[in-house]
Design a protein around this motif. Structure first.
Motif, PDB file in Angstrom:
ATOM      1  N   HIS A   1       0.833  -1.209   0.000  1.00 58.07           N
ATOM      2  CA  HIS A   1       0.000   0.000   0.000  1.00 58.07           C
ATOM      3  C   HIS A   1       0.864   1.253   0.000  1.00 58.07           C
ATOM      4  O   HIS A   1       2.021   1.248   0.427  1.00 58.07           O
ATOM      5  CB  HIS A   1      -0.921   0.002   1.221  1.00 58.07           C
ATOM      6  CG  HIS A   1      -0.152  -0.005   2.516  1.00 58.07           C
ATOM      7  ND1 HIS A   1       0.427   1.127   3.046  1.00 58.07           N
ATOM      8  CD2 HIS A   1       0.147  -1.013   3.356  1.00 58.07           C
ATOM      9  CE1 HIS A   1       1.044   0.819   4.174  1.00 58.07           C
ATOM     10  NE2 HIS A   1       0.903  -0.476   4.380  1.00 58.07           N
TER      11      HIS A   1
ATOM     12  N   CYS B   1      -6.994  -6.895  -3.004  1.00 58.03           N
ATOM     13  CA  CYS B   1      -6.387  -6.092  -1.940  1.00 58.03           C
ATOM     14  C   CYS B   1      -6.947  -6.530  -0.596  1.00 58.03           C
ATOM     15  O   CYS B   1      -7.969  -7.218  -0.525  1.00 58.03           O
ATOM     16  CB  CYS B   1      -6.636  -4.601  -2.162  1.00 58.03           C
ATOM     17  SG  CYS B   1      -8.369  -4.088  -1.997  1.00 58.03           S
ATOM     18  N   SER B   2      -6.266  -6.127   0.472  1.00 58.25           N
ATOM     19  CA  SER B   2      -6.793  -6.388   1.809  1.00 58.25           C
ATOM     20  C   SER B   2      -7.980  -5.462   2.080  1.00 58.25           C
ATOM     21  O   SER B   2      -8.304  -4.592   1.269  1.00 58.25           O
ATOM     22  CB  SER B   2      -5.704  -6.160   2.865  1.00 58.25           C
ATOM     23  OG  SER B   2      -5.535  -4.779   3.138  1.00 58.25           O
ATOM     24  N   ARG B   3      -8.602  -5.625   3.223  1.00 57.22           N
ATOM     25  CA  ARG B   3      -9.778  -4.816   3.550  1.00 57.22           C
ATOM     26  C   ARG B   3      -9.422  -3.501   4.231  1.00 57.22           C
ATOM     27  O   ARG B   3     -10.319  -2.695   4.527  1.00 57.22           O
ATOM     28  CB  ARG B   3     -10.725  -5.621   4.443  1.00 57.22           C
ATOM     29  CG  ARG B   3     -11.336  -6.839   3.746  1.00 57.22           C
ATOM     30  CD  ARG B   3     -12.443  -7.429   4.584  1.00 57.22           C
ATOM     31  NE  ARG B   3     -13.518  -6.465   4.777  1.00 57.22           N
ATOM     32  CZ  ARG B   3     -14.473  -6.595   5.692  1.00 57.22           C
ATOM     33  NH1 ARG B   3     -14.481  -7.648   6.490  1.00 57.22           N
ATOM     34  NH2 ARG B   3     -15.422  -5.682   5.819  1.00 57.22           N
ATOM     35  N   GLN B   4      -8.154  -3.257   4.504  1.00 56.81           N
ATOM     36  CA  GLN B   4      -7.763  -1.994   5.119  1.00 56.81           C
ATOM     37  C   GLN B   4      -7.916  -0.857   4.101  1.00 56.81           C
ATOM     38  O   GLN B   4      -7.606  -1.027   2.913  1.00 56.81           O
ATOM     39  CB  GLN B   4      -6.323  -2.072   5.629  1.00 56.81           C
ATOM     40  CG  GLN B   4      -6.194  -2.724   7.004  1.00 56.81           C
ATOM     41  CD  GLN B   4      -6.760  -4.133   7.037  1.00 56.81           C
ATOM     42  OE1 GLN B   4      -6.229  -5.033   6.380  1.00 56.81           O
ATOM     43  NE2 GLN B   4      -7.830  -4.329   7.766  1.00 56.81           N
TER      44      GLN B   4
ATOM     45  N   TRP C   1      -7.193  -0.636  -0.032  1.00 56.38           N
ATOM     46  CA  TRP C   1      -8.284  -0.452  -0.994  1.00 56.38           C
ATOM     47  C   TRP C   1      -8.085   0.824  -1.803  1.00 56.38           C
ATOM     48  O   TRP C   1      -8.277   0.845  -3.022  1.00 56.38           O
ATOM     49  CB  TRP C   1      -9.623  -0.416  -0.266  1.00 56.38           C
ATOM     50  CG  TRP C   1     -10.780  -0.155  -1.174  1.00 56.38           C
ATOM     51  CD1 TRP C   1     -11.463  -1.060  -1.935  1.00 56.38           C
ATOM     52  CD2 TRP C   1     -11.375   1.129  -1.441  1.00 56.38           C
ATOM     53  NE1 TRP C   1     -12.448  -0.432  -2.662  1.00 56.38           N
ATOM     54  CE2 TRP C   1     -12.418   0.911  -2.372  1.00 56.38           C
ATOM     55  CE3 TRP C   1     -11.138   2.417  -0.981  1.00 56.38           C
ATOM     56  CZ2 TRP C   1     -13.217   1.946  -2.853  1.00 56.38           C
ATOM     57  CZ3 TRP C   1     -11.918   3.458  -1.458  1.00 56.38           C
ATOM     58  CH2 TRP C   1     -12.951   3.212  -2.379  1.00 56.38           C
TER      59      TRP C   1
ATOM     60  N   LYS D   1     -11.272  -6.372  -5.718  1.00 56.23           N
ATOM     61  CA  LYS D   1     -11.842  -7.380  -4.837  1.00 56.23           C
ATOM     62  C   LYS D   1     -11.046  -7.401  -3.535  1.00 56.23           C
ATOM     63  O   LYS D   1      -9.840  -7.619  -3.535  1.00 56.23           O
ATOM     64  CB  LYS D   1     -11.816  -8.763  -5.491  1.00 56.23           C
ATOM     65  CG  LYS D   1     -12.728  -8.890  -6.703  1.00 56.23           C
ATOM     66  CD  LYS D   1     -12.974 -10.335  -7.085  1.00 56.23           C
ATOM     67  CE  LYS D   1     -13.844 -11.033  -6.053  1.00 56.23           C
ATOM     68  NZ  LYS D   1     -14.260 -12.396  -6.515  1.00 56.23           N
ATOM     69  N   GLU D   2     -11.736  -7.140  -2.429  1.00 54.31           N
ATOM     70  CA  GLU D   2     -11.093  -7.158  -1.118  1.00 54.31           C
ATOM     71  C   GLU D   2     -11.097  -8.584  -0.561  1.00 54.31           C
ATOM     72  O   GLU D   2     -12.063  -9.324  -0.731  1.00 54.31           O
ATOM     73  CB  GLU D   2     -11.834  -6.244  -0.150  1.00 54.31           C
ATOM     74  CG  GLU D   2     -11.838  -4.781  -0.554  1.00 54.31           C
ATOM     75  CD  GLU D   2     -12.697  -3.953   0.390  1.00 54.31           C
ATOM     76  OE1 GLU D   2     -12.191  -3.576   1.461  1.00 54.31           O
ATOM     77  OE2 GLU D   2     -13.868  -3.715   0.057  1.00 54.31           O
ATOM     78  N   ASP D   3     -10.031  -8.927   0.136  1.00 57.41           N
ATOM     79  CA  ASP D   3      -9.960 -10.238   0.778  1.00 57.41           C
ATOM     80  C   ASP D   3      -9.111 -10.142   2.044  1.00 57.41           C
ATOM     81  O   ASP D   3      -7.987  -9.631   2.004  1.00 57.41           O
ATOM     82  CB  ASP D   3      -9.361 -11.276  -0.175  1.00 57.41           C
ATOM     83  CG  ASP D   3      -9.706 -12.695   0.239  1.00 57.41           C
ATOM     84  OD1 ASP D   3      -9.266 -13.108   1.328  1.00 57.41           O
ATOM     85  OD2 ASP D   3     -10.417 -13.375  -0.512  1.00 57.41           O
ATOM     86  N   GLU D   4      -9.643 -10.642   3.149  1.00 53.91           N
ATOM     87  CA  GLU D   4      -8.932 -10.575   4.427  1.00 53.91           C
ATOM     88  C   GLU D   4      -7.642 -11.375   4.410  1.00 53.91           C
ATOM     89  O   GLU D   4      -6.762 -11.154   5.250  1.00 53.91           O
ATOM     90  CB  GLU D   4      -9.844 -11.055   5.553  1.00 53.91           C
ATOM     91  CG  GLU D   4     -11.010 -10.125   5.823  1.00 53.91           C
ATOM     92  CD  GLU D   4     -11.886 -10.584   6.988  1.00 53.91           C
ATOM     93  OE1 GLU D   4     -11.520 -11.584   7.657  1.00 53.91           O
ATOM     94  OE2 GLU D   4     -12.917  -9.941   7.217  1.00 53.91           O
TER      95      GLU D   4
END
Length: 233
Positions: free
Chosen positions: A11, A61-64, A68, A89-92
């Protein structure tokens, strides 16, 4: 099966709470970070052209928020340069190492909390950079465990690309320490390299999964960490 490429992007710069493990901080990008993210899209576009990659239409990407935002701005400039229709698409699974119930406390607050809890011992010195150490809190994980989670996600997503004749490269926006530990699990970085190296904000590091399913560093520079640099990601 042909070679597949994982384009890893840490990021961009964000409004980080000082002295606090970065994993679940909810803050967004700085103005400089937004510029970094847009530049990342142009850099990925240039790499894709020079390497003759066929980019997948999804950016993971992560959910932070910082990840995003980085993925979103990257996708805008990448789309402008390539004409691709890209989806985020977000993914933990791409999150940084979790400190669980102690999230968003400063390092002194975490240590004081554990000192005051009769069930736990004070963490060892420099615990935050210890790849093996996991805080004794619900939901916490070690850096190596976070790396396993990210490595498994990368392997699964590149396996999916095997079934897509029109794509051989995919962008992943995540977090420096988890991505480096994932690279270690994939056989790309030696254990001693995890602390010696970092990742530049919003600068791609590309890993290749070869036809024999081995992983290799393909292009993009890791960041050499200075001796005095704090191990925050």
């Amino acid at each position: 099966m042909t070679d597949r490429f994982a384009i890893l992007v840490r990021h961009a710069a964000y409004h980080q709470k000082p002295g606090t493990p970065s994993a679940l901080q909810p803050f967004g990008l700085t103005d400089a970070g937004k510029e970094q993210a847009m530049a990342a899209g142009r850099e990925v576009a240039a790499l894709a052209q020079s390497q003759k990659w066929r980019l997948a239409g999804e950016i993971f990407c992560s959910r932070q928020l910082r990840a995003w935002q980085t993925a979103t701005l990257l996708s805008h400039s990448l789309s402008d340069a390539t004409g691709l229709d890209l989806r985020i698409k977000e993914d933990e699974a791409l999150a940084e190492r979790s400190v669980g119930a102690l999230a968003n406390l400063t390092i002194p607050e975490i240590e004081r909390t554990l000192q005051e809890d009769p069930r736990y011992q004070i963490p060892p010195e420099n615990w935050k950079a210890d790849s093996h150490y996991r805080l004794p809190a619900q939901g916490a994980e070690s850096l190596l465990e976070a790396g396993t989670r990210v490595a498994d996600f990368l392997k699964n997503r590149l396996s999916v690309l095997n079934n897509l004749a029109d794509a051989n490269a995919q962008v992943f926006v995540g977090h420096g320490a988890a991505l480096r530990h994932a690279a270690h699990h994939l056989g790309v970085l030696g254990f001693e390299d995890i602390r010696r190296l970092s990742m530049h904000h919003a600068r791609p590091v590309v890993l290749k999964r070869a036809q024999d399913k081995t992983w290799h560093h393909h292009t993009g520079a890791w960041k050499e960490r200075s001796l005095l640099e704090n191990t925050t990601d």
